[in-house]
Design an enzyme around this catalytic site. Sequence first.
Site, short mmCIF file in Angstrom:
data_model
loop_
_atom_site.label_atom_id
_atom_site.label_comp_id
_atom_site.label_asym_id
_atom_site.label_seq_id
_atom_site.Cartn_x
_atom_site.Cartn_y
_atom_site.Cartn_z
N ASP A 192 4.21 15.80 -0.14
CA ASP A 192 3.43 14.62 -0.78
C ASP A 192 3.69 13.48 -0.03
OD1 ASP A 192 1.81 12.63 -1.73
OD2 ASP A 192 1.53 13.03 -4.12
N ASN A 205 -1.79 15.11 9.46
CA ASN A 205 -2.71 15.14 9.31
C ASN A 205 -3.51 14.84 7.99
OD1 ASN A 205 -4.94 16.69 9.52
ND2 ASN A 205 -4.07 17.99 8.10
N SER A 253 -6.25 9.83 13.20
CA SER A 253 -7.03 9.52 12.13
C SER A 253 -8.94 9.77 12.64
CB SER A 253 -7.35 8.07 13.84
OG SER A 253 -7.91 6.98 13.10
N TYR A 256 -11.77 3.63 3.88
CA TYR A 256 -11.28 4.39 4.99
C TYR A 256 -10.72 3.78 5.96
CZ TYR A 256 -10.99 8.75 6.98
OH TYR A 256 -10.72 9.79 8.54
N LYS A 298 -7.35 3.86 8.69
CA LYS A 298 -7.64 4.19 10.12
C LYS A 298 -7.54 3.37 10.83
CE LYS A 298 -7.57 8.51 8.26
NZ LYS A 298 -6.72 9.67 8.80
N THR A 344 -14.49 20.28 8.16
CA THR A 344 -12.99 20.28 7.85
C THR A 344 -13.63 20.17 5.77
OG1 THR A 344 -12.45 18.11 7.60
CG2 THR A 344 -11.96 19.68 9.57
#
Length: 274
Positions: free
Chosen positions: A56, A83, A134, A148, A152, A183
């Site tokens: 984690d 990632n 990113s 979010y 990034k 994804t």
Amino acid sequence: MSKVWLITGANSGFGRALTEAAVAAGDVVVAAARRTETLADLVAAHPDQVEAVRLDVTDLAAVDAVVADVTARHGRIDVLVNNAGRTHVGAAEETTDAELRALFEVHVFGPAALVRAVLPSMRQRRSGAIVQLSSMGGQMSFAGFSAYSATKFALEGFSEALLDEVAPLGIKVLVVEPGAFRTGLMGNRSVSAEIDDYAATVGPTRAMAAAGDGAQPGDPAKAAAAILTALAAENTPLHLPLGNDGVDAVLGHLDAVRAEVTAWEKTARDTAFD
């Protein structure tokens, strides 16, 4: 000689695609995930090239322990891929402090800890590569993605300075900025409680996030191939937007920023003491 990769969030999405691409290139992958059982098929198919490690990335003590263990057993980590991640939808006012901090733990503090952990051995060898996953949302943003994109943007600023620091030591830094790829990102999202006044601006983003999962145009396998190509290049780029939407969004944003700065250039420059 084959490379040794450490990939976080390796059980799905870009992490899994990069694991498969690295294996196909003859490399060894230490595939890290919170649930290692999700990697059982990859380990079984490539027992000499893939090993699963529970991690984690918000557990900073575990980060140090995993990097130390991998380095001791394999002698090095050639490529670190940060990632692991998820997304969050909510207006800035809707997003709680806890929601924002939790996202920074995953997208900024975890990757920073991993970078710190791998750099001593990379510096000693004068070689290595750090790949930061990113998003096009790391270059621009829109309603509903303030939290979010904040994470990034932070990761990208961290990475730009990092490149200046480690490039003279033979270490590459690659920031990947995908658009919409197929994804599990949108399926792995948290959502803030709604405020009615933001229905017109954030509402479409909520609907897009809910309906778009599984229909994205981007192919993670092709993204992984592009990342390997960029890493192998003599002049690896710092920024690599991926997908038509990713490239269009980043270029459009850069054009808009240039136009805005140019329009206000005289006022902006005329700020020195007389």
